[in-house]
Write a protein that holds these residues in place. Structure first.
Motif, PDB file in Angstrom:
ATOM      1  N   GLN A 150       0.820  -1.204   0.000  1.00  0.00           N
ATOM      2  CA  GLN A 150       0.000   0.000   0.000  1.00  0.00           C
ATOM      3  C   GLN A 150       0.860   1.263   0.000  1.00  0.00           C
ATOM      4  O   GLN A 150       0.542   2.243  -0.677  1.00  0.00           O
ATOM      5  CB  GLN A 150      -0.945  -0.014   1.207  1.00  0.00           C
ATOM      6  N   THR A 151       1.959   1.226   0.745  1.00  0.00           N
ATOM      7  CA  THR A 151       2.895   2.358   0.744  1.00  0.00           C
ATOM      8  C   THR A 151       3.506   2.542  -0.639  1.00  0.00           C
ATOM      9  O   THR A 151       3.634   3.667  -1.137  1.00  0.00           O
ATOM     10  CB  THR A 151       4.015   2.126   1.782  1.00  0.00           C
ATOM     11  N   PHE A 152       3.861   1.446  -1.260  1.00  0.00           N
ATOM     12  CA  PHE A 152       4.436   1.481  -2.607  1.00  0.00           C
ATOM     13  C   PHE A 152       3.460   2.115  -3.592  1.00  0.00           C
ATOM     14  O   PHE A 152       3.843   2.939  -4.436  1.00  0.00           O
ATOM     15  CB  PHE A 152       4.794   0.059  -3.031  1.00  0.00           C
ATOM     16  N   LEU A 153       2.181   1.752  -3.503  1.00  0.00           N
ATOM     17  CA  LEU A 153       1.176   2.271  -4.441  1.00  0.00           C
ATOM     18  C   LEU A 153       0.966   3.781  -4.304  1.00  0.00           C
ATOM     19  O   LEU A 153       0.511   4.434  -5.252  1.00  0.00           O
ATOM     20  CB  LEU A 153      -0.153   1.551  -4.236  1.00  0.00           C
ATOM     21  N   ARG A 154       1.307   4.345  -3.144  1.00  0.00           N
ATOM     22  CA  ARG A 154       1.149   5.784  -2.943  1.00  0.00           C
ATOM     23  C   ARG A 154       2.288   6.597  -3.552  1.00  0.00           C
ATOM     24  O   ARG A 154       2.210   7.827  -3.610  1.00  0.00           O
ATOM     25  CB  ARG A 154       1.019   6.087  -1.444  1.00  0.00           C
ATOM     26  N   GLN A 155       3.327   5.931  -4.014  1.00  0.00           N
ATOM     27  CA  GLN A 155       4.427   6.658  -4.633  1.00  0.00           C
ATOM     28  C   GLN A 155       3.956   7.302  -5.933  1.00  0.00           C
ATOM     29  O   GLN A 155       3.266   6.671  -6.737  1.00  0.00           O
ATOM     30  CB  GLN A 155       5.590   5.710  -4.916  1.00  0.00           C
ATOM     31  N   PRO A 156       4.322   8.568  -6.163  1.00  0.00           N
ATOM     32  CA  PRO A 156       3.864   9.268  -7.386  1.00  0.00           C
ATOM     33  C   PRO A 156       4.188   8.511  -8.666  1.00  0.00           C
ATOM     34  O   PRO A 156       3.401   8.537  -9.619  1.00  0.00           O
ATOM     35  CB  PRO A 156       4.618  10.604  -7.310  1.00  0.00           C
ATOM     36  N   ALA A 157       5.335   7.845  -8.698  1.00  0.00           N
ATOM     37  CA  ALA A 157       5.741   7.137  -9.917  1.00  0.00           C
ATOM     38  C   ALA A 157       4.798   6.000 -10.269  1.00  0.00           C
ATOM     39  O   ALA A 157       4.770   5.547 -11.425  1.00  0.00           O
ATOM     40  CB  ALA A 157       7.162   6.606  -9.767  1.00  0.00           C
ATOM     41  N   GLN A 158       4.017   5.521  -9.301  1.00  0.00           N
ATOM     42  CA  GLN A 158       3.128   4.380  -9.541  1.00  0.00           C
ATOM     43  C   GLN A 158       1.715   4.805  -9.944  1.00  0.00           C
ATOM     44  O   GLN A 158       0.926   3.961 -10.363  1.00  0.00           O
ATOM     45  CB  GLN A 158       3.064   3.483  -8.288  1.00  0.00           C
ATOM     46  N   HIS A 159       1.421   6.078  -9.828  1.00  0.00           N
ATOM     47  CA  HIS A 159       0.065   6.536 -10.151  1.00  0.00           C
ATOM     48  C   HIS A 159      -0.234   6.343 -11.628  1.00  0.00           C
ATOM     49  O   HIS A 159       0.534   6.759 -12.498  1.00  0.00           O
ATOM     50  CB  HIS A 159      -0.094   8.011  -9.771  1.00  0.00           C
ATOM     51  N   GLY A 160      -1.342   5.678 -11.906  1.00  0.00           N
ATOM     52  CA  GLY A 160      -1.785   5.487 -13.273  1.00  0.00           C
ATOM     53  C   GLY A 160      -1.146   4.320 -14.001  1.00  0.00           C
ATOM     54  O   GLY A 160      -1.506   4.061 -15.152  1.00  0.00           O
ATOM     55  N   ARG A 161      -0.213   3.623 -13.367  1.00  0.00           N
ATOM     56  CA  ARG A 161       0.421   2.481 -14.036  1.00  0.00           C
ATOM     57  C   ARG A 161      -0.484   1.259 -13.941  1.00  0.00           C
ATOM     58  O   ARG A 161      -1.218   1.081 -12.951  1.00  0.00           O
ATOM     59  CB  ARG A 161       1.773   2.141 -13.381  1.00  0.00           C
ATOM     60  N   PRO A 162      -0.476   0.371 -14.933  1.00  0.00           N
ATOM     61  CA  PRO A 162      -1.261  -0.859 -14.841  1.00  0.00           C
ATOM     62  C   PRO A 162      -0.856  -1.683 -13.625  1.00  0.00           C
ATOM     63  O   PRO A 162       0.315  -1.701 -13.225  1.00  0.00           O
ATOM     64  CB  PRO A 162      -0.905  -1.595 -16.139  1.00  0.00           C
ATOM     65  N   ARG A 163      -1.832  -2.368 -13.035  1.00  0.00           N
ATOM     66  CA  ARG A 163      -1.585  -3.128 -11.810  1.00  0.00           C
ATOM     67  C   ARG A 163      -0.487  -4.172 -12.009  1.00  0.00           C
ATOM     68  O   ARG A 163       0.344  -4.396 -11.121  1.00  0.00           O
ATOM     69  CB  ARG A 163      -2.883  -3.801 -11.365  1.00  0.00           C
ATOM     70  N   GLN A 164      -0.478  -4.795 -13.148  1.00  0.00           N
ATOM     71  CA  GLN A 164       0.531  -5.828 -13.404  1.00  0.00           C
ATOM     72  C   GLN A 164       1.939  -5.241 -13.338  1.00  0.00           C
ATOM     73  O   GLN A 164       2.845  -5.841 -12.763  1.00  0.00           O
ATOM     74  CB  GLN A 164       0.286  -6.463 -14.769  1.00  0.00           C
ATOM     75  N   GLN A 165       2.115  -4.067 -13.917  1.00  0.00           N
ATOM     76  CA  GLN A 165       3.425  -3.416 -13.875  1.00  0.00           C
ATOM     77  C   GLN A 165       3.784  -2.998 -12.459  1.00  0.00           C
ATOM     78  O   GLN A 165       4.950  -3.078 -12.052  1.00  0.00           O
ATOM     79  CB  GLN A 165       3.440  -2.205 -14.809  1.00  0.00           C
ATOM     80  N   GLN A 166       2.796  -2.528 -11.710  1.00  0.00           N
ATOM     81  CA  GLN A 166       3.051  -2.154 -10.320  1.00  0.00           C
ATOM     82  C   GLN A 166       3.513  -3.351  -9.500  1.00  0.00           C
ATOM     83  O   GLN A 166       4.481  -3.265  -8.737  1.00  0.00           O
ATOM     84  CB  GLN A 166       1.781  -1.557  -9.704  1.00  0.00           C
ATOM     85  N   LEU A 167       2.839  -4.475  -9.656  1.00  0.00           N
ATOM     86  CA  LEU A 167       3.216  -5.675  -8.910  1.00  0.00           C
ATOM     87  C   LEU A 167       4.610  -6.150  -9.295  1.00  0.00           C
ATOM     88  O   LEU A 167       5.417  -6.510  -8.429  1.00  0.00           O
ATOM     89  CB  LEU A 167       2.189  -6.788  -9.155  1.00  0.00           C
ATOM     90  N   ARG A 168       4.887  -6.135 -10.578  1.00  0.00           N
ATOM     91  CA  ARG A 168       6.211  -6.565 -11.041  1.00  0.00           C
ATOM     92  C   ARG A 168       7.302  -5.689 -10.444  1.00  0.00           C
ATOM     93  O   ARG A 168       8.334  -6.184  -9.998  1.00  0.00           O
ATOM     94  CB  ARG A 168       6.237  -6.522 -12.564  1.00  0.00           C
ATOM     95  N   ARG A 169       7.070  -4.387 -10.425  1.00  0.00           N
ATOM     96  CA  ARG A 169       8.056  -3.468  -9.847  1.00  0.00           C
ATOM     97  C   ARG A 169       8.167  -3.677  -8.341  1.00  0.00           C
ATOM     98  O   ARG A 169       9.276  -3.648  -7.780  1.00  0.00           O
ATOM     99  CB  ARG A 169       7.652  -2.022 -10.154  1.00  0.00           C
TER     100      ARG A 169
END
Length: 205
Positions: A150-169
């Motif tokens: 959840q902390t990771f998802l709040r990072q500005p760089a993650q806003h708007g990215r597809p969920r799959q890419q977020q999980l991979r990162r």
């Protein structure tokens, strides 16, 4: 008594400029016939986990799975372990974006390309797509990583990215996490969900 990890260590030392005698002796002693070249330890964890799920003892079958420390090492490992070196059969996984390193390295080592199977982005991406993002998030929560996620998802760089890419990162943001999830995601797969490159690699060994 020597085991397959001793062979891996000997090959790693050889690849880093040390002598190759120990690796050669251990290959004979352990009956190693095939070397599976993988980019990193998370790939190794995934391959070994799937092999165990299928009741395979790769070492007993003369197969050594090893992490090379990156795609650009393939030429060196192929030269040491393939036809110019120990004469082992070579197999492995490669990422689509790194395929040129494999093509060049295997060609230079006069090794066949047929035992190598291509992942679109990387193996983590294949596993996330196979399971679906919702299931992967369930696994993240069950592993106690929900707050970090959840902390990771709040990072500005993650806003708007597809969920799959977020999980991979996310899997690559902490030392050891990719290795742990390499095992966990394979353990969570139903038999029909195994990504094609991973499935074909195991079937070829």
């Amino acid at each position: 008594m020597a085991d397959i990890q001793a062979f891996r260590d000997a090959v790693s030392g050889w690849a880093n400029g040390g002598p190759g005698g120990a690796a050669s002796d251990l290959a004979v002693q352990l009956g190693v016939r095939t070397a599976v070249l993988l980019e990193g330890p998370s790939d190794l964890a995934a391959v070994e986990t799937l092999a165990a799920r299928r009741g395979r003892d790769l070492a007993a079958d003369g197969v050594c799975v090893m992490a090379m420390g990156g795609a650009m090492s393939v030429g060196r490992y192929a030269g040491l372990l393939g036809p110019p070196g120990l004469g082992l059969r070579l197999a492995g996984l490669c990422d689509e974006g790194e395929q040129r390193f494999y093509d060049h390295g295997l060609q230079r080592a006069r090794a066949p390309h047929g035992g190598f199977f291509v992942c679109v982005s990387d193996l983590e991406d294949e596993l996330i797509r196979a399971l679906g993002t919702a299931r992967v998030e369930e696994i993240v929560g069950a592993e106690g990583d929900l707050r970090a996620w959840q902390t990771f998802l709040r990072q500005p760089a993650q806003h708007g990215r597809p969920r799959q890419q977020q999980l991979r990162r996310f899997l690559g943001t902490k030392k050891g996490r990719k290795i742990r999830y390499g095992r966990l995601l394979v353990e969570a797969l139903d038999p029909e969900q195994v990504p094609t490159p991973l499935d074909e690699l195991l079937a070829s060994l």
